[in-house]
Scaffold this motif. Structure first.
Motif, short mmCIF file in Angstrom:
data_model
loop_
_atom_site.label_atom_id
_atom_site.label_comp_id
_atom_site.label_asym_id
_atom_site.label_seq_id
_atom_site.Cartn_x
_atom_site.Cartn_y
_atom_site.Cartn_z
N UNK A 98 3.51 11.97 11.23
CA UNK A 98 2.30 12.47 10.61
C UNK A 98 2.60 13.81 9.94
N UNK A 99 2.29 13.90 8.65
CA UNK A 99 2.41 15.16 7.92
C UNK A 99 1.01 15.52 7.45
N UNK A 100 0.52 16.65 7.94
CA UNK A 100 -0.88 17.04 7.70
C UNK A 100 -1.76 15.87 8.12
N UNK A 101 -2.38 15.17 7.19
CA UNK A 101 -3.24 14.05 7.58
C UNK A 101 -2.71 12.71 7.05
N UNK A 102 -1.44 12.67 6.69
CA UNK A 102 -0.83 11.45 6.16
C UNK A 102 0.08 10.82 7.19
N UNK A 103 -0.11 9.53 7.41
CA UNK A 103 0.74 8.80 8.36
C UNK A 103 1.83 8.08 7.59
N UNK A 104 3.06 8.36 7.96
CA UNK A 104 4.24 7.71 7.39
C UNK A 104 4.71 6.65 8.37
N UNK A 105 4.96 5.43 7.89
CA UNK A 105 5.50 4.34 8.70
C UNK A 105 6.98 4.20 8.35
N UNK A 106 7.83 4.23 9.36
CA UNK A 106 9.28 4.20 9.14
C UNK A 106 9.91 2.96 9.77
N UNK A 107 10.81 2.36 9.03
CA UNK A 107 11.67 1.29 9.53
C UNK A 107 13.08 1.63 9.09
N UNK A 108 13.98 1.70 10.05
CA UNK A 108 15.35 2.13 9.81
C UNK A 108 15.34 3.49 9.12
N UNK A 110 13.91 4.09 5.99
CA UNK A 110 12.87 4.16 4.96
C UNK A 110 11.50 4.42 5.57
N UNK A 111 10.80 5.40 4.99
CA UNK A 111 9.43 5.72 5.42
C UNK A 111 8.51 5.58 4.22
N UNK A 112 7.32 5.01 4.45
CA UNK A 112 6.34 4.83 3.39
C UNK A 112 5.02 5.43 3.82
N UNK A 113 4.22 5.83 2.80
CA UNK A 113 2.91 6.41 3.09
C UNK A 113 1.97 6.12 1.92
N UNK A 114 0.67 6.11 2.21
CA UNK A 114 -0.32 5.95 1.13
C UNK A 114 -0.49 7.27 0.37
N UNK A 116 0.79 -1.22 0.00
CA UNK A 116 0.00 0.00 0.00
C UNK A 116 0.83 1.27 0.00
N UNK A 117 2.13 1.18 -0.24
CA UNK A 117 2.99 2.36 -0.23
C UNK A 117 2.88 3.08 -1.57
N UNK A 118 2.53 4.33 -1.53
CA UNK A 118 2.48 5.18 -2.72
C UNK A 118 3.74 6.04 -2.75
N UNK A 119 4.12 6.54 -1.57
CA UNK A 119 5.34 7.34 -1.42
C UNK A 119 6.37 6.53 -0.64
N UNK A 120 7.63 6.63 -1.06
CA UNK A 120 8.74 6.02 -0.33
C UNK A 120 9.83 7.06 -0.17
N UNK A 121 10.17 7.35 1.07
CA UNK A 121 11.22 8.31 1.37
C UNK A 121 12.33 7.60 2.12
N UNK A 122 13.55 7.79 1.67
CA UNK A 122 14.70 7.21 2.36
C UNK A 122 15.50 8.36 2.95
N UNK A 123 15.54 8.40 4.27
CA UNK A 123 16.25 9.47 4.97
C UNK A 123 17.73 9.13 5.05
N UNK A 124 18.57 10.17 5.17
CA UNK A 124 20.00 9.94 5.33
C UNK A 124 20.33 9.36 6.70
#
Length: 105
Positions: A46-56, A58-62, A29-37
């Protein structure tokens, strides 16, 4: 009556098997994938009304209603500078990622 029940059952089965509009069709269900340094301090952001789930790192969000560039800036503001950002598996180019990282905390 029997014909109506058969049509109703077929319609219900079709609706149950059809993905809902606006839901990402990528694994998990990940639409966005962000990899932090660096690894974020929290496992969810939470950004506005979007919940990002992070492991290590990498963060993903719908999928959200904001433009993709805005979503990148919002998550960078929360987790810090990003090494990469992708939308539906398509990575941002270097210029877009630099612009996004300008908003990092």
């Amino acid at each position: 009556m029997t014909r109506f029940l058969a049509v109703a059952a077929a319609a219900a089965a079709t609706l149950a098997l059809t993905p809902a509009a606006g839901i990402a069709q990528t694994p998990g269900g990940a639409y966005y994938t962000a990899t932090a340094e660096a690894a974020p301090a929290k496992s969810s952001v939470v950004t506005r009304s979007t919940i990002w789930r992070c492991t290590e790192t990498t963060c993903i969000a719908p999928k959200a209603t904001a433009r993709d560039a805005i979503m990148c800036e919002l998550v960078a503001r929360e987790v810090g500078k990003l090494a990469s950002f992708a939308v539906k598996g398509e990575a941002f180019d270097a210029a877009s990622l630099d612009k996004c990282n300008a908003r990092a905390k």
